[in-house]
Each structure stands twice: as structure tokens, then as C-alpha cells.
Design a protein around this motif. Structure first.
Motif, PDB file in Angstrom:
ATOM      1  N   LYS B 187       0.989  -1.190  -0.142  1.00  0.00           N
ATOM      2  CA  LYS B 187       0.017   0.145   0.152  1.00  0.00           C
ATOM      3  C   LYS B 187       0.729   1.433  -0.063  1.00  0.00           C
ATOM      4  N   GLY B 188       1.966   1.072   0.489  1.00  0.00           N
ATOM      5  CA  GLY B 188       2.817   2.323   0.815  1.00  0.00           C
ATOM      6  C   GLY B 188       3.595   2.714  -0.444  1.00  0.00           C
ATOM      7  N   ARG B 189       3.945   1.529  -1.323  1.00  0.00           N
ATOM      8  CA  ARG B 189       4.562   1.790  -2.468  1.00  0.00           C
ATOM      9  C   ARG B 189       3.456   2.116  -3.642  1.00  0.00           C
ATOM     10  N   PHE B 193       3.436   5.521  -5.799  1.00  0.00           N
ATOM     11  CA  PHE B 193       3.346   5.414  -7.391  1.00  0.00           C
ATOM     12  C   PHE B 193       2.345   6.004  -7.935  1.00  0.00           C
ATOM     13  N   THR B 194       1.050   6.814  -7.120  1.00  0.00           N
ATOM     14  CA  THR B 194       0.364   7.461  -7.457  1.00  0.00           C
ATOM     15  C   THR B 194       0.558   8.745  -7.467  1.00  0.00           C
ATOM     16  N   VAL B 195       1.795   9.560  -6.722  1.00  0.00           N
ATOM     17  CA  VAL B 195       1.928  10.770  -6.796  1.00  0.00           C
ATOM     18  C   VAL B 195       3.298  10.906  -7.275  1.00  0.00           C
ATOM     19  N   ARG B 196       3.941   9.984  -7.635  1.00  0.00           N
ATOM     20  CA  ARG B 196       5.271  10.417  -8.535  1.00  0.00           C
ATOM     21  C   ARG B 196       4.846  10.964 -10.067  1.00  0.00           C
ATOM     22  N   PRO B 197       5.240  11.829 -10.501  1.00  0.00           N
ATOM     23  CA  PRO B 197       4.804  12.514 -11.817  1.00  0.00           C
ATOM     24  C   PRO B 197       5.009  11.612 -12.908  1.00  0.00           C
ATOM     25  N   LEU B 416      -2.276  13.776   2.530  1.00  0.00           N
ATOM     26  CA  LEU B 416      -2.956  12.553   1.464  1.00  0.00           C
ATOM     27  C   LEU B 416      -3.389  11.302   2.479  1.00  0.00           C
ATOM     28  N   PRO B 417      -4.634  11.154   2.535  1.00  0.00           N
ATOM     29  CA  PRO B 417      -4.895  10.263   3.219  1.00  0.00           C
ATOM     30  C   PRO B 417      -4.477   8.731   2.787  1.00  0.00           C
ATOM     31  N   LYS B 418      -4.491   7.654   3.641  1.00  0.00           N
ATOM     32  CA  LYS B 418      -4.013   6.425   3.348  1.00  0.00           C
ATOM     33  C   LYS B 418      -4.825   5.816   1.921  1.00  0.00           C
ATOM     34  N   LEU B 419      -4.575   5.024   0.923  1.00  0.00           N
ATOM     35  CA  LEU B 419      -5.312   4.391   0.198  1.00  0.00           C
ATOM     36  C   LEU B 419      -6.193   3.372   0.838  1.00  0.00           C
TER      37      LEU B 419
END
Lengths: 77, 563
Positions: B187-189, B193-197, B416-419
Motif C-alpha cells: 500500500k505504501g509503494r 506510485f500514484t503521486v510520483r509524476p 494525503l489520506p491512506k489509500l
């Protein structure tokens, strides 16, 4: 190595050593977990946008003006 | 005696979900900060006690730096007990507020919410209870787990004991002694992944494309397989029979409307029981269900704040920052909640811009559904043309407003809340509540609008409007004067107004112009009332001036380019 958080890259981990801010802005940053002595990792840098930081187990999007006012130094992992 | 119980906590810790479960009300919760922008109030009975429960907007501090903090501080003055809702997976930051509440000497219960996101052994509620000297209850508020226990310990609330350390030193020490949590592993990775451009931007584009196709697939599926067959097979014989009874007089005209080629056309007949029922239930409701299902999944997954962070650079150029993404998405459903959601933006100037842009260039889902309805048969390119023009209008108007109102700011500070995987019970509940709200709001206005149209035609008022505005509509926008009544009714309901454009013999290019200017020139009545509440008289005048300016510009450019 010391400097400003804005100069660090994705993946760098640093320790906060000081702020250019005071008053409400400093309180705002502290309330989000950014305080002197805290370890911060730069997760991402958006083009023209905020930095994504990992601090105290959470992720925070922080605008560049704010990031440029945070002084940091390296620490022993 | 305990009367007033106040739910307090940081933004996005699940206060509203807890409130909803405690009081049995239909308040909506989402996985992004600032869902609650008003105080919600409810009442519960427990044994011989009756508690008045208030859910206040989330706040990080009691030092009144913004509206949420001011409201939280004021509510605390009348509180007999505070239920301090804490995100169990983010203890240290949440305890900063706990410290400030404790300083006010108000008895407290601590609720460790989102307990399901904490691995076993990562945090000890017993140790925390011992540290603070108050009852600590673990909950998963969104599915009701632990909520009854919260109610049962309210009577045992006490004032927490604080040490000599300052606020944050205390929070860090207490959190360090009782927990060791953080978003780790897959989940951390995925979160990174969702915020790196490099990975986050393609991912965002894929999510938006998938969302669009999901809305279309679900919406069209519901219309083609459920709603339209029902109207054709079951409802049509009933209104045909009614038409035989009431005939073609005024009553027939109001109830059933005009026959087209000798038959009732649900989209065109303009009767209260034909178009007035078909449009909200068969043409719009399926898309409302589809849109809110998809939006609820995005909200509950925690993805929207990531989209805000990715879009911040662009949205700042439009004068409002990445937080403008949430009102934009909500506004695509209905401009009313979209307008209210702007309360989370950084400054009033940002709010003014976001509200004006919503009113100018973001059609609600009801209107979008009707745009698909009237233009889809001519080819999807015409539908896209409307939305591309509106998107460009959004961008250029935003840039203009940023420069005009000087809306620069310090920049984004957004947690940013946790996914998390959306809970489908919660998605269904939110979609149901919002669809019900749509029907309650839309159907009376639609029926009223249709009755009004018929009455205004009979009285000759529509003809008078037609003559009055004809030069403008014909010469500047290139539309027939018969389009004027639709523009008039657009003040009431945009979806009905778009529907009225059918059957006027317009070319698809003219329909594109009409659908576009209907979106831009003025908001519907419900949105206008909300804008008035949020902006006040002076600023709504400015906002309306922008709408008129933009509609003239866009309408005349489209006329030159398309006709």
C-alpha cells in the motif's frame, strides 16, 4: 549536508533543523507533523507543483513556497 | 448531567461516519479532508440519558486560524463531553488536538477510529487509556463496529491528564509509547506510485478515462436495459390512456403535452407526466446513479487528494490550487455540493474563482446526460465538442480571474489520506442518498418548469420573450428564436432546458452552440441560491458579470467557427 528542503531530490531523507516561518504558518506546519528534529523523506516533486513528503507515517503535499522555507540537515539512519 | 456531546477531531478521521452511525442519520462521509463544512446535529437516547450530538468540521487546532477552527472552538464552550475522534494510524498528529482539548478541562472520550487499518499489536488502546486517563474505544465507524461502545462510555468521560511537556513533545512521547504505525509494504509503494509524476500522471489519466467509460457504460446500460423498457412497456400505455381521457385541451397539454407525429414522445412532448417524469427518471437518473457510484469509489479510495496534489501546478495557474479538484468533481454531479465544497480552499479569492468557474463551465450530470441525449445521435464528436469548448472556457476564464483578483497564495498544505479499498456498502449508501436527493430536488422543479412553460405559452409570454431576445439569440449566437424559451427555462432547470432544444429543427452545430451557452450564461435556480449564500450580493454580481461576458465571447466565437 545541510540546506533547504527544496534542494533535495526524490528519495532523500533529511532532518528538519529550522524554519523561515513563524506565527500561523509555523503553527500550520507543526500541526501537520513538520517540526524541528522530525525526519522527512521526499517522496515526489511535482513539476511546478507541490512536494510530496513522508513524515511521521503520513504523506503530505506541500507547496514549493513552504518547502523552500524549511531548513534541513542529513541525519544518521 | 450530560446534554451536549461534541465530536471533534482532525479532518478526515471519520467523525461524520461515526456521527451517522451514532444518530442513524444520512450524513455522507468521504476519504478526503473537509467533507463536513457545516455543523451536523442529532439526538440519541441511551438508558435514561438523551444526548445532543454535534459533528463539527475537522480541525488541526483550536487556535482560530480558519472557519473550521473557530467553529470547533466555539462548540467546545457548550460541550459537556467531547468525543475526540482520532485516526488510529496517525496517532501523533491527532494527539496534538487532543492536547488542546484537554487544556480546556472538558471531559473526554477518545475514539481510535479506522482500527481496521492498524495491524495487530501496532497500537495499544489500553496503554493509551492509561496514558491519558480517559476511556479509549476502538471503532471502524464506516461499518458501525465499536459505535455502541462509544455511546456506552460517554457517561464515564473524564478530563485527560497532561504532563509538563509542550503540545507536540507530549504528543510525540505518548504516540511513541503506545504505537508504531505507518503506511508500509504494498500500500505504501502504491501510494507513492500514484503521486510520483512519471507514474502518477499516466495513472491519473487512466483513472479519469476509466471513470468516464464506467459512467457511460453503467448509465447507458441502465437506460437501455431497465428504465427505457419500463417506460415503453409499462408507462406508455398508461399515459396514452390518460391522453384519451383528457384530450388535447389545456389540461391535456399540461399533463401529457403535444403529440409528435401522432404519438407521445417522452423527450419532446413537454407534458408534466410525460417529459416531466421521463427526463428525471429515465434520461438523467441512470447517469446520476452511474456518476455517483464512480465518484464514491474515488472518494472512499482516498485517490482524490492525490489528484489534487498532481493537479496543483495547473490549478494554481487557474487561481485556486489543487484543492479545486474536489469541488470540480462534485460539481460534475451537481453544482450545489460542488459550490459548498469550495469552503475547503485556501482563501476567499480561491473560493470566488472556483465557484464562478463551476457556474460558468461545469455542467451537472443531469445536464450532461441530456447533452448526450440530444447530441449523441448525431455522433459522439458533437458531444466531445461541447465538453472541449467548456474545458477551454474553464481554463481561460480561470487564468483571467487569477490575474483579475490577484489570487496567488502560499501554496498547498494537504495531507494525503491512506489509500484503501472502498467499502461497497458505503458506496451504495452514498449513491442511494445522493440519487434520492437528486430526485427530491429535480422532479418538483422539472414538473413546475413544464407547467410554467405551458402556462407561459398559453399566456403569450413565451412569444414576448422570443421577440425580445430574438435579435440576441439569432444574430449573435446563430440560433432560431424558438430556442429562447429553452434559455428562459434554463434559469430553473438546465436538463429540462437542454431537452427543450429537441424538436426545434436545429442543426447539430446549432445544438452544440445552444448546449454550450446554456451551461455558461447562468446557473440553475438551486445553484444560484447557494452561490448567493456563499458569495453575498456584491460578489455574485461580479460572478454573474463574468458569466455574461464569457457567454457572449464563447457564443459568438462558436457561431463564427461552426455556422
Amino acid at each position: 549536508m545541510t540546506g533547504r528542503l527544496i534542494d533535495f531530490s526524490e528519495g532523500d531523507s533529511v532532518e528538519i533543523t529550522g524554519f523561515d516561518f513563524e506565527g500561523d504558518t509555523l503553527a500550520l506546519l507543526e500541526s501537520r507533523g513538520l517540526r524541528k528534529g522530525k525526519k522527512v523523506t521526499v517522496v515526489a516533486r511535482q513539476p511546478f507543483g507541490p512536494y510530496i513528503l513522508h513524515v511521521s507515517g503520513t504523506r503530505l503535499a506541500l507547496g514549493r513556497k513552504m518547502v523552500s522555507g524549511i531548513m534541513v540537515g542529513s541525519y544518521d539512519k | 448531567m450530560i446534554n451536549n456531546v461534541v465530536l471533534m477531531g482532525n479532518p478526515n478521521v471519520g467523525k461524520t461516519a461515526l456521527f451517522s452511525e451514532m444518530t442513524g442519520t444520512e450524513a455522507q462521509a468521504s476519504n478526503y479532508p473537509g467533507t463536513t463544512v457545516d455543523i451536523l446535529e442529532g439526538r440519541i437516547e441511551h438508558g435514561n440519558d438523551v444526548f445532543n450530538i454535534s459533528d463539527v468540521p475537522g480541525t488541526y487546532s483550536l487556535e482560530a486560524g480558519n472557519d473550521a477552527e473557530r467553529i470547533a472552538s466555539e462548540m467546545l464552550e457548550d460541550a459537556d463531553v467531547v468525543v475526540n475522534v482520532v485516526d488510529a494510524s496517525n496517532l501523533e498528529r491527532n494527539l496534538g488536538l487532543t492536547y488542546e482539548i484537554a487544556e480546556k478541562d472538558v471531559p473526554m472520550v477518545v475514539v481510535l477510529n479506522m482500527w481496521d487499518e492498524v495491524d495487530e499489536g501496532e497500537i495499544s488502546p489500553e496503554a493509551l487509556s492509561e496514558e491519558l486517563g480517559v476511556p479509549v474505544v476502538t471503532t471502524v465507524a464506516r461499518d458501525g463496529r465499536g459505535v455502541e461502545e462509544v455511546v456506552s462510555v460517554i457517561g464515564s468521560a473524564s478530563v485527560p491528564s497532561l504532563g509538563d511537556d509542550g503540545r507536540w513533545d507530549w504528543a510525540e512521547k505518548v504516540a511513541g509509547r503506545v504505537s508504531s504505525v505507518g503506511e508500509k509494504g504494498f500500500k505504501g509503494r502504491l501510494s507513492d506510485f500514484t503521486v510520483r509524476p512519471v507514474t502518477g500522471i499516466p495513472f491519473a489519466l487512466a483513472v479519469m478515462a476509466l471513470s468516464f467509460f464506467a459512467v457511460r457504460f453503467i448509465g447507458e446500460g441502465l437506460i437501455g436495459n431497465v428504465f427505457d423498457p419500463f417506460f415503453q412497456v409499462v408507462y406508455r400505455p398508461a399515459v396514452t390512456w390518460l391522453h384519451g381521457v383528457v384530450g388535447d385541451g389545456f389540461l391535456g397539454s399540461v399533463l401529457v403535452g403535444e403529440l409528435v407525429d401522432g404519438e407521445i414522445r417522452f423527450m419532446e412532448s413537454m407534458g408534466a407526466l410525460t417529459t416531466g417524469v421521463y427526463v428525471p427518471f429515465a434520461a438523467v437518473l441512470p447517469y446520476i446513479i452511474a456518476f455517483y457510484s464512480v465518484l464514491s469509489v474515488l472518494e472512499d479510495s482516498g485517490y482524490l487528494p492525490r489528484l489534487s496534489a498532481l493537479a496543483d501546478g495547473i490549478f494554481r495557474k487557474l487561481g485556486m490550487g489543487g484543492q479545486g479538484v474536489v469541488p470540480l468533481f462534485l460539481g460534475m454531479g451537481c453544482n450545489v455540493p460542488g459550490t459548498l465544497a469550495t469552503r475547503n480552499l485556501d482563501s476567499y479569492k480561491h473560493r470566488f474563482i472556483a465557484i464562478t468557474l463551476l457556474a460558468v463551465s461545469v455542467p451537472c450530470m443531469a445536464q450532461t446526460a441530456m447533452i448526450f441525449g440530444i447530441l449523441g445521435s448525431y455522433g459522439i464528436r458533437y458531444v466531445f465538442l461541447v465538453f472541449i469548448v467548456l474545458a477551454l472556457t474553464y481554463v481561460f476564464t480561470g487564468v483571467f480571474l487569477r490575474l483579475a483578483v490577484d489570487a496567488d497564495s502560499e501554496g498547498m498544505v494537504l495531507e494525503l489520506p491512506k489509500l484503501r479499498l472502498p467499502d461497497f456498502g458505503s458506496v451504495f449508501k452514498k449513491t442511494f442518498i445522493r440519487s434520492k436527493w437528486f430526485l427530491r430536488e429535480a422532479v418538483p422543479y422539472l414538473v413546475l418548469g413544464i407547467v410554467l412553460v405551458n402556462v407561459l405559452y398559453v399566456l403569450g409570454v413565451m412569444d414576448a420573450f422570443g421577440s425580445l431576445f430574438s435579435p440576441l439569440v439569432v444574430n449573435i449566437f446563430g440560433l432560431p428564436s424558438a430556442a429562447v424559451p429553452a434559455l428562459v427555462i434554463g434559469f430553473l432547470r438546465k436538463d429540462l432546458a437542454v431537452g427543450m432544444l429537441m424538436g426545434l429543427g436545429m442543426s447539430p452545430e446549432q445544438l452544440v452552440i445552444a448546449a454550450t451557452i446554456l451551461t455558461i450564461y447562468f446557473p440553475c435556480a438551486a445553484t444560484f441560491a447557494t452561490m448567493f449564500k456563499e458569495l453575498g450580493f456584491k460578489d455574485i454580481l461580479k460572478s454573474v458579470s463574468v458569466m455574461f461576458l464569457v457567454v457572449f465571447l464563447v457564443g459568438s466565437i462558436l457561431r463564427v467557427v461552426l455556422l
